[in-house]
Design an enzyme around this catalytic site. Structure first.
Site, PDB file in Angstrom:
ATOM      1  N   PRO A 132       0.717  -1.231   0.040  1.00 16.65           N
ATOM      2  CG  PRO A 132       0.052  -0.887   2.162  1.00 16.65           C
ATOM      3  CD  PRO A 132       1.186  -1.553   1.329  1.00 16.65           C
ATOM      4  CD  GLU A 133       2.998   4.069  -3.643  1.00 12.01           C
ATOM      5  OE1 GLU A 133       2.819   5.183  -3.685  1.00 12.01           O
ATOM      6  OE2 GLU A 133       3.767   3.129  -4.433  1.00 12.01           O
ATOM      7  CE  LYS A 136       4.325   5.142   1.836  1.00  6.90           C
ATOM      8  NZ  LYS A 136       5.526   5.118   1.494  1.00  6.90           N
ATOM      9  NE  ARG A 182       8.871  10.063  15.845  1.00  8.92           N
ATOM     10  CZ  ARG A 182       8.967   8.803  15.354  1.00  8.92           C
ATOM     11  NH1 ARG A 182       9.194   8.507  14.067  1.00  8.92           N
ATOM     12  NH2 ARG A 182       8.464   8.040  16.125  1.00  8.92           N
ATOM     13  CG  ASN A 185       9.542   3.209  -6.013  1.00 12.25           C
ATOM     14  OD1 ASN A 185      10.203   4.066  -6.363  1.00 12.25           O
ATOM     15  ND2 ASN A 185      10.430   1.942  -5.913  1.00 12.25           N
ATOM     16  NE  ARG A 214      11.954   1.210  -1.994  1.00 11.07           N
ATOM     17  CZ  ARG A 214      10.691   1.904  -1.407  1.00 11.07           C
ATOM     18  NH1 ARG A 214      10.531   2.791  -0.503  1.00 11.07           N
ATOM     19  NH2 ARG A 214       9.540   1.260  -1.788  1.00 11.07           N
TER      20      ARG A 214
END
Length: 284
Positions: A2-3, A52, A121, A162, A254
């Site tokens: 998941p994004e 997320k 954060r 990504n 990545r």
DNA sequence: CAAAAATGCTGAC
DNA sequence: TCAGCCTTTTTGT
């Protein structure tokens, strides 16, 4: 898997189908048994996604924090649910709706101050109504790292993964390896807008689909995965905009996908100029 | 069957 | 920068 858009979609679904109900909770896999006992029988008050991360608030001030990580999977069942898999970390069951969670990176109960610290954060989330684009602009430009790296830093912008990174940079026609500190306001505004559009569509439809236009003659109709993206996972294939082969480089371990032909320092203005030239060209 | 890969993140060098 | 986490799906024998 998941994004951020997926998490927002889950939060919306849970808001509609789960909030207000009480659940019996257990942990077939066993690693969340104590937490499940604490949740069991409580009514779900609200659900919220930030980046997320998912935050469920149950009655009595019990807070559940979920992060699916790379492998995490949530399944929903109406009325009758199948037996949970052996990996099912958390099962929430009510007469009408049942939820199975497997493979999460985080599934934990948090105190109010722990949750607040975690949320503080997280960077600006393009899908949240309280997001501040100017703070996101500031955060992105901090330090001296490539723009593509800054986009995956959840403390700068929350929810971008990504795929969204690759597709948004492509839509905004931005070179991913340029230092983030050199990002101009006009470029950022195109990028932010691309992120918002992609994520909102994906949160509504349940998958990321990029509006790569125009339909190119070399594209064959089909439903295979790579057809959903303009550049992600398409190394070597022709760019849908300019037909240059898509590049893949490894950045911080990545894969980063982009078009070296039209994601150029002034790709936007250059291509607009080219189109204007074309418009004024004599018809053949 | 086994192996590999995947949209994420952490902690240890 | 790299291994490890941990599940599902896809690919290869």
């Amino acid at each position: 898997m998941p994004e951020g858009n997926i998490l927002h979609r889950i939060a919306r679904v849970h808001g509609q189908w789960l909030v207000g109900r009480s659940f019996t909770a257990d942990s077939p896999q066993g690693r969340f048994s104590a937490g499940a006992r604490h949740l069991s029988g409580r009514r779900l008050v609200s659900v919220d996604a930030h980046g997320k991360h998912l935050f469920h608030l149950f009655e009595g001030g019990v807070r559940l924090h979920l992060h699916l990580g790379l492998f995490g999977h949530l399944r929903h069942f109406r009325s009758r649910a199948p037996p949970p898999s052996a990996a099912c970390r958390l099962r929430l069951a009510s007469p009408q709706v049942t939820l199975h969670l497997a493979g999460p990176q985080a599934c934990e109960l948090l105190g109010p101050e722990e949750e607040a610290q975690l949320r503080s954060r997280l960077g600006q989330d393009p899908l949240r109504p309280d997001a501040s684009p100017s703070r996101a602009f500031e955060a992105l430009r901090r330090g001296r790292i490539p723009l593509a790296a800054a986009l995956l830093d959840q403390e700068r912008i929350a929810g971008v993964g990504n795929i969204l990174r690759a597709e948004a940079l492509f839509l905004a026609r931005l070179p991913p390896l340029r230092p983030a500190s050199e990002l101009r306001l006009a470029d950022f505004e195109r990028l932010w807008e691309a992120l918002r559009l992609l994520m909102e569509d994906a949160a509504r439809d349940g998958r990321i689909v990029t509006p790569h236009a125009p339909p190119a003659p070399w594209e064959t109709p089909g439903k295979r995965r790579e057809d959903r993206f303009s550049v992600y996972d398409r190394a070597g294939q022709p760019c849908p905009r300019c037909a240059t082969p898509i590049s893949r480089v490894t950045l911080a371990g990545r894969g980063l996908f982009f078009c070296p032909g039209c994601q150029t320092p002034h790709g936007h203005t250059a291509s607009v100029a080219r189109r204007k030239v074309m418009e004024h060209a004599p018809k053949t």
